[in-house]
Design a protein around this motif. Structure first.
Motif, PDB file in Angstrom:
ATOM      1  N   UNK A  53       0.865  -1.177   0.000  1.00  0.00           N
ATOM      2  CA  UNK A  53       0.000   0.000   0.000  1.00  0.00           C
ATOM      3  C   UNK A  53       0.904   1.231   0.000  1.00  0.00           C
ATOM      4  N   UNK A  54       0.552   2.212  -0.835  1.00  0.00           N
ATOM      5  CA  UNK A  54       1.390   3.400  -0.965  1.00  0.00           C
ATOM      6  C   UNK A  54       0.578   4.664  -0.740  1.00  0.00           C
ATOM      7  N   UNK A  55       1.159   5.580   0.030  1.00  0.00           N
ATOM      8  CA  UNK A  55       0.559   6.904   0.221  1.00  0.00           C
ATOM      9  C   UNK A  55       1.391   7.925  -0.534  1.00  0.00           C
ATOM     10  N   UNK A  56       0.726   8.767  -1.316  1.00  0.00           N
ATOM     11  CA  UNK A  56       1.451   9.738  -2.163  1.00  0.00           C
ATOM     12  C   UNK A  56       1.011  11.153  -1.840  1.00  0.00           C
ATOM     13  N   UNK A  57       1.983  12.048  -1.801  1.00  0.00           N
ATOM     14  CA  UNK A  57       1.707  13.468  -1.560  1.00  0.00           C
ATOM     15  C   UNK A  57       2.514  14.281  -2.576  1.00  0.00           C
ATOM     16  N   UNK A  58       1.893  15.288  -3.157  1.00  0.00           N
ATOM     17  CA  UNK A  58       2.612  16.208  -4.043  1.00  0.00           C
ATOM     18  C   UNK A  58       2.862  17.525  -3.321  1.00  0.00           C
ATOM     19  N   UNK A  59       3.978  18.147  -3.681  1.00  0.00           N
ATOM     20  CA  UNK A  59       4.343  19.441  -3.103  1.00  0.00           C
ATOM     21  C   UNK A  59       4.501  20.434  -4.253  1.00  0.00           C
ATOM     22  N   UNK A  60       3.972  21.629  -4.079  1.00  0.00           N
ATOM     23  CA  UNK A  60       4.198  22.691  -5.065  1.00  0.00           C
ATOM     24  C   UNK A  60       4.686  23.936  -4.344  1.00  0.00           C
ATOM     25  N   UNK A  61       5.573  24.673  -5.018  1.00  0.00           N
ATOM     26  CA  UNK A  61       6.122  25.878  -4.413  1.00  0.00           C
ATOM     27  C   UNK A  61       7.516  26.114  -4.922  1.00  0.00           C
ATOM     28  N   UNK A  62       8.429  26.437  -4.021  1.00  0.00           N
ATOM     29  CA  UNK A  62       9.808  26.708  -4.440  1.00  0.00           C
ATOM     30  C   UNK A  62      10.445  25.470  -5.069  1.00  0.00           C
ATOM     31  N   UNK A  69       5.215   6.853  -0.217  1.00  0.00           N
ATOM     32  CA  UNK A  69       5.625   5.962   0.864  1.00  0.00           C
ATOM     33  C   UNK A  69       5.014   4.596   0.604  1.00  0.00           C
ATOM     34  N   UNK A  70       5.853   3.608   0.325  1.00  0.00           N
ATOM     35  CA  UNK A  70       5.373   2.278  -0.063  1.00  0.00           C
ATOM     36  C   UNK A  70       5.604   1.279   1.071  1.00  0.00           C
ATOM     37  N   UNK A  71       4.509   0.724   1.599  1.00  0.00           N
ATOM     38  CA  UNK A  71       4.583  -0.224   2.708  1.00  0.00           C
ATOM     39  C   UNK A  71       4.169  -1.611   2.230  1.00  0.00           C
ATOM     40  N   UNK A  72       5.081  -2.565   2.179  1.00  0.00           N
ATOM     41  CA  UNK A  72       4.704  -3.940   1.823  1.00  0.00           C
ATOM     42  C   UNK A  72       3.674  -4.491   2.817  1.00  0.00           C
ATOM     43  N   UNK A  73       2.885  -5.460   2.359  1.00  0.00           N
ATOM     44  CA  UNK A  73       1.733  -5.926   3.141  1.00  0.00           C
ATOM     45  C   UNK A  73       2.088  -6.309   4.576  1.00  0.00           C
ATOM     46  N   UNK A  74       3.048  -7.216   4.770  1.00  0.00           N
ATOM     47  CA  UNK A  74       3.345  -7.683   6.122  1.00  0.00           C
ATOM     48  C   UNK A  74       3.844  -6.550   7.014  1.00  0.00           C
TER      49      UNK A  74
END
Lengths: 176, 148
Positions: A53-62, A69-74
């Motif tokens: 399962x992966x959580x993704x965040x984008x950043x904009x600015x300078x 962030x990729x977390x394997x199942x176990x």
């Protein structure tokens, strides 16, 4: 060129302050939840054909960049026990929330650390993907680096992606 | 060990659990928890039970943490209940403003450790103790007992 060397050079072509801030934030966040500081293990990679399962965040600015962030199942299930007080099912929506919240907490801390270094960025809401062998592809104009961390709960990866010519601290976007 | 009823308000079940786990790790008290997904649900539960302390997320649907804090402070029955805002660094400036405007007692930024949480609560206890010395204190429950 070996895969390890390619990864090493990619890491050093991303802005150093970005790499430092992201690593510090990840380690502080993990410590606050688990009481353990995950260590970077350069040269190692996660098996590709596994559930994660992966959580993704984008950043904009300078600096315009993204973090995955990729977390394997176990590992994710073991982490959920620390996070929630009880292990949660990998297929549940709670697991999606966990990956998104974890990415969001780290991203908020990264933003603050970048701010201390004179770099102003805003965050997107987290996006979560879950599945087997899922890879996130960025455009050719974006360089990526995969940082593998080893914690008691298992290994996981933080991917950072930034343009090949990132805007540095102190440069306004109008200067392009 | 003293029993404390804490209301944890957050639209994320994951974050509510993280706050609960962190509070348990502080070792300050034997915590009992009430949970709400937003400010409106929290206010409904406020009328049904006695709450010693509130932990409210800043960003929530329907009623935000700041709106909840205002409602609590405007309610004669609950206006002295300590409120700790839980937020991310990105909203910290707004939270500091809110502390002044609505009288939230403290805030914690994610990520937070049990020690950080403990310090915030101990600071509130000390603050309530000081106020009690200055004038007759009408706060209830756990915090009244601590400063008596």
């Amino acid at each position: 060129m070996s895969l390890e060397l390619e990864r090493h050079e990619a890491a050093h072509s991303l802005p150093a302050n970005l790499l430092e801030a992201a690593e510090e934030s990840l380690q502080k966040t993990y410590w606050s939840i688990c009481g353990d500081t995950p260590q970077r293990e350069d040269g190692k990679v996660l098996p590709r054909d596994q559930f994660a399962v992966s959580g993704m965040i984008s950043f904009v600015g300078d600096i315009d960049w993204a973090m995955v962030l990729c977390l394997p199942r176990d590992m994710a299930v073991a982490l959920s026990e620390r996070f929630m007080g009880q292990a949660i099912d990998f297929d549940s929506t709670d697991m999606n929330d966990l990956a998104g919240e974890l990415a969001n907490i780290i991203a908020g801390d990264v933003k603050a650390r970048l701010g201390e270094r004179g770099i102003d960025v805003d965050l997107s809401l987290p996006t979560v993907v879950k599945g087997r062998g899922v890879e996130v592809f960025f455009s050719d104009e974006v360089q990526t680096v995969n940082l593998l961390f080893q914690a008691r709960e298992g290994a996981f990866v933080m991917t950072l992606a930034a343009p090949t010519s990132p805007i540095g601290a102190g440069q306004s976007r109008e200067e392009d | 060990m003293i029993k404390v009823t804490a209301m944890v308000v957050d639209d994320s079940k994951v974050m509510r659990n993280l706050v609960k786990q962190t509070l348990k790790k502080t070792g300050l008290a034997e915590f009992e928890f009430q949970e709400a997904e937003d400010g409106e649900e929290a206010l409904e539960k406020f009328d049904e039970t006695i709450t010693d302390i509130v932990f409210a997320d800043w960003n929530m649907p329907r009623m935000s943490g700041i709106a909840l804090a205002k409602e609590i402070r405007n309610n004669e029955k609950n206006r002295r209940v300590p409120i700790i805002m839980v937020t991310s660094e990105k909203a910290m400036g707004k939270v500091e403003q809110a502390l002044d405007e609505v009288g939230a007692n403290a805030y914690v930024t994610k990520p937070f450790t049990p020690d950080e949480m403990k310090q915030k609560i101990e600071k509130i206890i000390a603050s309530l103790g000081n106020k009690k010395q200055q004038k007759s204190d009408k706060s209830g429950g756990f915090f009244k007992n601590l400063v008596s």
